[in-house]
Design a protein around this motif. Structure first.
Motif: not given
Lengths: 242, 242
Positions: A87, A119, B55, B61
Motif C-alpha cells: 500500500g 493498493i 487511508i 498504508l
DNA sequence: TATTATTGTATCTATTTGATACAATAATAG
DNA sequence: CTATTATTGTATCAAATAGATACAATAATA
C-alpha cells in the motif's frame, strides 16, 4: 488492432469494479526440480508483471482471486493464501500505465480509473504445473513460467511482491505442508526433497529429511517406480491427510 | 449536538480518502495478568467496534495504520503487523451505518461514500498498557479496554477480525517474540509467563518455560524486585535484542 | 557374479522438551 | 534466633527430536 467488446466495457465501465483495490498473484509451479512462477509480458512492451486483476463490486475478495487465477491457469479450486497488502502511495506511476495501454492501442483519458491509486492484495497460489494452461490476458502477449533464478525485472513493486510471497511460503512449508499442492498425485521421495530444497533454497540431508517426512504420517506408499535405471527403484507416494 | 468542522470536512470531502479500503486495528494490551483489547462504543448506540479508519490519498498504508493507532492510544511508533484482509461483499450493511450516523446527528445521503463497499485491512498492535491514553473518535462516546473473555458482540465482522488477530498472534508468539511489546520496560519472570499463558490460553510448566526463555539469551537480569512478601524475591529483567 | 548408483533404514550423538524435585531465598511469628 | 510459609531459580532425569554418518537392499547391466 481490434479491441474486443468485453475489454472496452471492462475498462470504461468502472462502476462494475471495486475502486482502489487490486489483486496480484504469485503463482508457483514445480517442474524439472525447479520452482517456477507465471509471469505476463505486456503486448509490444518490455514490461513484465505478476498476474493480477480487480474485484467486481458483487464479488467476494476470495472469489475474485480464484477467478483471476482460473483465467490465467485454466484451473479451478486452486490452493491460495493471502500473504500481504502492498500500500505505498507511490508504488505505481501513470507513465508506465499509459505506455502499456498505448502499446495495446488504448488511450487512457487523464482521469481514467486505472490511473488512480491502488493498493494490492498479494496472494500466492500453488498449482500442479502439469495441469496449467498458461493464458495471457487481453493486454499481454505471453504468460509463461520462469525459474526463480531467471526472473526478469518486473514492473512497479512486483519484484518485492514476489520476494515477500517466497518468504511467506518458506515460513509455511513445514507448518502447513503447503508444498504438496505443487506435486502431482503421486511422487517419489526424491521429488519431495527436491521440491523442499528448491523452496527453502538449501541442501537437506537425505536420510533425515525422509525420516522427518515419513514420521508425519501423511504419505501413503503405493508401488515402486521402475524407471529402467541400474539401481534401486524408489517408491511412489501419495499425500493423505486426516 | 454540534458537529465539529474537521468531522464535517472529513465525511463530506471524500476525495481526500482512498475509496473502498479501511483499516481495522486489534490493539492488544496486558494488565493485571490479562490480555485486553481496546474497543469503541458509538455514541448513543449499543454498537461496539474495533478502532479503525481510512487511508488518505497521499498516505502510505503503513503510515495510515500508525496514524489511526496514535489517534486512539496517544502513542507513536507502535508495534503493528498486518494479519489479514477481510473482503466479503456483504460484510457491512447500510442500516447499521445510518443508525450510527443518525445517533451522532448526521444524516447520510443515499450515495454517501461511507455506504459503499469496503474491504478491511486488519492490523494487530501491541502496546504498553500503562502508556496508552484511550481516546474515542468523534463518533464514539468511549474507548475502553476489554478482557479477552469479556468482549461484547461487535458490529459487522469485527468479532471474526479479532479472532483472526489472536490466532495470528499466537502463531507468532515464539517465532517473533512479539509478546515483549506488551510488557513495560522491566518485568519479572512471573509476568512474562502470565503474559504468554494469557496469549496462548493454556497453562505452562514454570521451570521449563523459564529455561526456554532464558536460553534465548534475550533477557538481561537487572536487580531483585523486593515487594515485602515473605518469600524469595524475583529478579527484574529487561528485554535486549542483538 | 561383480559393479554401480540409488533408495530405505539403522545407529550413534547432540539438542531440546517434558516432568519432577531440590536449593535458595524473604519476611514474619514465636 | 529458629521455624514456617510461599515463591523463585536451578538441577536432574527421561523422552523426543534433530544432526551426522553408515549400512542394507535393491535394479539393471557388463
Amino acid at each position: 488492432m481490434t479491441e474486443n467488446t468485453d475489454l472496452k466495457d471492462y475498462w470504461e465501465n468502472k462502476t462494475r469494479l471495486l475502486p482502489s483495490v487490486s489483486i496480484d498473484c504469485v503463482i508457483f509451479g514445480f517442474h524439472n526440480n525447479q520452482l517456477k512462477i507465471l509471469l505476463l509480458k505486456y503486448k509490444n512492451t518490455n514490461y513484465y508483471a505478476l498476474p493480477g486483476g480487480f474485484i467486481n463490486l458483487d464479488e467476494d475478495l476470495e472469489d475474485a482471486a480464484q477467478r483471476v487465477l482460473e483465467d490465467r491457469t485454466g484451473l479451478k479450486d486452486i490452493y491460495l493464501e493471502q500473504f500481504h497488502v502492498f500500500g505505498c502511495k507511490n508504488r505505481r506511476n501513470d507513465e508506465t500505465h499509459q505506455q502499456i495501454m498505448s502499446a495495446s492501442g488504448i488511450n487512457l483519458k487523464p482521469n481514467h480509473f486505472l490511473l488512480n491509486r491502488f493498493i494490492s492484495i498479494g496472494y500466492y497460489a500453488l498449482v500442479d504445473f502439469s495441469k496449467v494452461i498458461p493464458t495471457p490476458d487481453d493486454l499481454s502477449d505471453s504468460c509463461q513460467w520462469y525459474d526463480l533464478d531467471k526472473i526478469p525485472h518486473l514492473m512497479f513493486d512486483h519484484n518485492q511482491i514476489f520476494e515477500k510471497a517466497l518468504e511467506t511460503l518458506r515460513l509455511m512449508i513445514y507448518d502447513k505442508l503447503v508444498g504438496f499442492n505443487l506435486l502431482p498425485t503421486t511422487f517419489t521421495m526424491n521429488e519431495i526433497q527436491n521440491l523442499y530444497e528448491t523452496i527453502l533454497g538449501e541442501k537437506l540431508v537425505r536420510s533425515n529429511f525422509q525420516r522427518k517426512i515419513l514420521s508425519l504420517g501423511i504419505l501413503e506408499r503405493i508401488e515402486k517406480k521402475m524407471t529402467g535405471a541400474a539401481n534401486k527403484a524408489p517408491y511412489l507416494y501419495r499425500f493423505v491427510r486426516d
